[in-house]
Design a protein around this motif. Structure first.
Motif, short mmCIF file in Angstrom:
data_model
loop_
_atom_site.label_atom_id
_atom_site.label_comp_id
_atom_site.label_asym_id
_atom_site.label_seq_id
_atom_site.Cartn_x
_atom_site.Cartn_y
_atom_site.Cartn_z
N LYS A 1 0.82 -1.21 0.00
CA LYS A 1 0.00 0.00 0.00
C LYS A 1 0.85 1.27 0.00
CE LYS A 1 -4.50 -1.30 1.21
NZ LYS A 1 -4.43 -2.70 1.61
N HIS A 2 2.08 1.15 0.56
CA HIS A 2 2.86 2.36 0.74
C HIS A 2 3.62 2.80 -0.52
CE1 HIS A 2 5.35 -1.13 1.88
NE2 HIS A 2 6.23 -0.51 1.12
N LEU A 3 3.49 2.04 -1.60
CA LEU A 3 4.21 2.40 -2.82
C LEU A 3 3.74 3.76 -3.32
CD1 LEU A 3 6.28 0.83 -4.47
CD2 LEU A 3 4.41 0.05 -5.93
N GLN B 1 7.01 7.20 -20.87
CA GLN B 1 5.76 6.49 -21.20
C GLN B 1 5.62 5.23 -20.34
OE1 GLN B 1 6.46 6.04 -25.39
NE2 GLN B 1 5.21 7.82 -25.91
N VAL B 2 6.74 4.56 -20.13
CA VAL B 2 6.68 3.36 -19.29
C VAL B 2 6.29 3.75 -17.86
CG1 VAL B 2 8.00 1.46 -18.30
CG2 VAL B 2 8.29 2.05 -20.71
N ALA B 3 6.86 4.86 -17.39
CA ALA B 3 6.51 5.31 -16.04
C ALA B 3 5.01 5.57 -15.93
CB ALA B 3 7.29 6.58 -15.69
N MET B 4 4.45 6.17 -16.97
CA MET B 4 3.00 6.43 -16.96
C MET B 4 2.24 5.11 -16.92
SD MET B 4 2.50 9.57 -19.57
CE MET B 4 3.26 11.16 -19.32
N TYR B 5 2.70 4.19 -17.73
CA TYR B 5 2.06 2.87 -17.77
C TYR B 5 2.10 2.21 -16.39
CZ TYR B 5 1.50 -2.07 -18.89
OH TYR B 5 1.09 -3.37 -18.91
N MET B 6 3.27 2.33 -15.74
CA MET B 6 3.41 1.71 -14.42
C MET B 6 2.46 2.37 -13.41
SD MET B 6 5.76 -0.55 -15.06
CE MET B 6 5.92 -1.25 -13.48
N LEU B 7 2.37 3.70 -13.48
CA LEU B 7 1.49 4.40 -12.54
C LEU B 7 0.04 3.99 -12.74
CD1 LEU B 7 2.92 8.04 -12.57
CD2 LEU B 7 3.14 6.33 -10.78
N ARG B 8 -0.31 3.79 -13.99
CA ARG B 8 -1.68 3.39 -14.28
C ARG B 8 -1.95 1.96 -13.79
NH1 ARG B 8 -6.62 5.29 -14.89
NH2 ARG B 8 -7.91 3.93 -16.15
N ASN B 9 -1.01 1.08 -14.13
CA ASN B 9 -1.27 -0.33 -13.86
C ASN B 9 -0.97 -0.75 -12.43
OD1 ASN B 9 -2.04 -2.04 -16.38
ND2 ASN B 9 -0.77 -0.33 -17.02
N GLU B 10 0.01 -0.11 -11.83
CA GLU B 10 0.35 -0.54 -10.47
C GLU B 10 -0.38 0.27 -9.41
OE1 GLU B 10 1.90 -3.18 -12.45
OE2 GLU B 10 2.02 -3.40 -10.29
N LEU B 11 -0.52 1.58 -9.66
CA LEU B 11 -1.17 2.42 -8.64
C LEU B 11 -2.59 2.82 -9.02
CD1 LEU B 11 1.71 4.80 -7.47
CD2 LEU B 11 1.13 2.52 -6.68
N HIS B 12 -3.00 2.43 -10.24
CA HIS B 12 -4.35 2.74 -10.73
C HIS B 12 -4.67 4.24 -10.64
CE1 HIS B 12 -4.56 -1.49 -10.46
NE2 HIS B 12 -4.64 -1.51 -9.15
N LEU B 13 -3.69 5.06 -10.92
CA LEU B 13 -3.96 6.51 -10.86
C LEU B 13 -4.81 6.93 -12.04
CD1 LEU B 13 -0.52 8.10 -9.85
CD2 LEU B 13 -2.34 7.19 -8.41
N SER B 14 -5.54 8.03 -11.86
CA SER B 14 -6.33 8.56 -12.97
C SER B 14 -5.37 9.23 -13.97
CB SER B 14 -7.32 9.59 -12.46
OG SER B 14 -6.62 10.71 -11.98
#
Ligand code: ADP
Ligand code: MG
Length: 463
Positions: free
Chosen positions: A368-370, A404-417
């Motif tokens: 959760k703390h990521l 772009q990969v960082a954005m992908y990771m944020l979307r997929n791992e942290l489910h950010l909008s």
């Protein structure tokens, strides 16, 4: 059918990007009316919702539709009646017609008139039941079999043995499905039976309105005339003293007349805070059953059944992958499955294990703390580029791809909008984030090096 699946996937995605309150208010009861030649028509239940969606959420719909393979040049909203909408979505359908006889079940005296008299009751007997939930399509296994057996018994002999029935357990494990299914089954066995299914939230809302309009007597007599009263999520009665008082009397009236009462809750009666002692003992006075998340085999069977219902065949490894990784909540499991099927249907491709693992944001070990910063940092480190460059203005290719990969990771791992992702990476326009995430998602399918890179970054995040 395909539209259904698509819309489930779209709503699932939207649920992740807006607050729960907004989701329930604006999106939950929408449906996909049509999608043709770039024109997508979304069904809504009233003008108020139509205007709000038009004003605030068209861009979001467009984004999410695009993610699911639909390029909407034009999004229109159409106000449709609830029966029309349920025909489209097969959901939330108030049962008004008895399936066996084809006759109308709701009697005029019970519904319209009572409603008119009281001025508060927004539904009639039988309403609130959703045909989608049946005992037949409930998969029985470890974790839910006792609850199922009780419901089955009640469906043939309501008001006799297990009264009240109190089912409790975590979110998304099938409580609503089961208690709705009993209601539907009783209705089929006895179309004249007055069945009331109500969520506690609606119950409380109606009660408050009755207090305000001084129509509590009508309220009480309406509920006390039921043959079967099904109250979902009764834990929400906590802290509502007047409602508890009212419910106590309703409960007693029904119980004494051997009318069946069924309740669901996320916790056992003794753990519902501020629940009056007398209600506590009434609730626990019949059959109290603890429902658990079904075991692995049952989860597999659920996935298989739901896929079959959609006419999709899934190979065993995909089924097992989903059942292994989504192991706390059947609603989530269903959501993931719908998303996968929609994605594949849109592209006419077979659901494979690779696709499932790439498409679905499954990672139960996610700490959760990521933080976003950590995700961006790890990505930067993997590609050996400075953090500041990734979040900075540079547009060189060796920076753009890691970004772009960082954005992908944020979307997929942290489910950010998407707007949040754009912000984290110092971009003004959130469409950049949408395109980036999509691009990486596509490229991962084709480019093994990129796939490995993403897997390694993921691994480093959870190491
Ligand atoms: P709860 O009320 O416990 O939060 P729901 O009854 O809403 O959960 O269940 C969530 C979703 O999972 C529903 O779509 C339901 O149909 C499905 N579901 C849960 N358990 C089962 C099961 N055993 N068989 C088939 N579908 C199930
Ligand atoms: Mg529920």
């Amino acid at each position: 059918m395909q539209q259904d699946t698509l819309w489930q996937a779209v709503l699932g995605e939207i649920e992740l990007s807006v607050s729960r309150g907004n989701f329930i208010t604006w999106f939950k009861n929408t449906s996909l009316v049509s999608s043709q030649d770039g024109v997508v028509v979304i069904g809504v239940s009233n003008i108020f919702i139509k205007q709000s969606l038009e004003k605030k959420y068209t861009a979001l719909f467009s984004e999410v539709l695009k993610k699911n393979g639909i390029e909407a040049e034009n999004i229109e909203y159409k106000i449709i009646s609830s029966t029309e909408s349920s025909r489209i979505t097969h959901q939330e359908k108030p049962v008004e017609i008895d399936r066996a006889t084809g006759t109308t079940v709701v009697e005029a005296d019970d519904s319209t008139e009572a409603k008119a008299k009281s001025g508060v009751l927004s539904h009639s007997y039988g309403q609130g039941l959703n045909e989608r939930y049946t005992l037949d399509n409930f998969v029985v296994g470890d974790g839910n079999e006792l609850a199922f057996a009780a419901c089955q018994s009640i469906s043939t002999q309501p008001g006799t043995k297990y009264n009240p029935l109190f089912l409790y357990g975590g979110v998304g494990i099938g409580k609503t499905h089961l208690i709705q299914a009993v209601g539907n089954a009783i209705r089929i066995n006895n179309p004249k039976s007055k069945i009331l299914y109500i969520s506690t939230e609606q119950f409380v809302r109606e009660f408050v309105q009755a207090l305000r309009n001084r129509t509590t007597a009508a309220f009480a007599s309406y509920y006390r005339a039921a043959d079967v009263l099904i109250v979902d999520d009764i834990q929400f009665i906590s802290g509502k003293d007047k409602m508890q008082e009212e419910f106590f009397h309703t409960f007693n009236t029904l119980h004494q007349a051997n009318k069946q009462i069924i309740m669901s809750s996320d916790k056992p009666p003794k753990d519902i805070p501020t629940l009056e002692a007398r209600l506590q003992s009434r609730f626990a006075g019949g059959m109290t059953i603890d429902m658990q998340i079904p075991d692995f085999e049952t989860r597999c069977a659920i996935i298989e059944t739901k896929a079959q219902d959609h006419g999709t065949h899934l190979n065993p490894e995909v089924i097992e992958y989903l059942a292994t990784n989504i192991n706390t909540n059947i609603r989530e499991l269903e959501g993931a499955l719908n998303q996968l099927m929609a994605w594949c249907e849109m592209r006419s491709i077979e659901p494979t294990l690779d696709l499932a693992s790439n498409l679905l944001n499954i990672n139960k070990t996610r700490p959760k703390h990521l933080s976003s910063k950590q995700v961006i940092e790890r990505t930067a480190r993997h590609f050996s580029v400075p953090f500041d460059d990734i979040v900075g203005p540079k547009r060189d290719k060796d920076i753009v791809v890691p970004r772009q990969v960082a954005m992908y990771m944020l979307r997929n791992e942290l489910h950010l909008s998407f707007p949040k992702i754009a912000k984290e990476l110092g971009r003004k326009d959130h469409t950049t984030a949408i395109h980036s995430v999509e691009k990486i998602q596509k490229e991962i399918q084709l480019d093994p090096t990129l796939r490995t890179a993403v897997a390694e970054i993921k691994e480093s995040l959870y190491a």
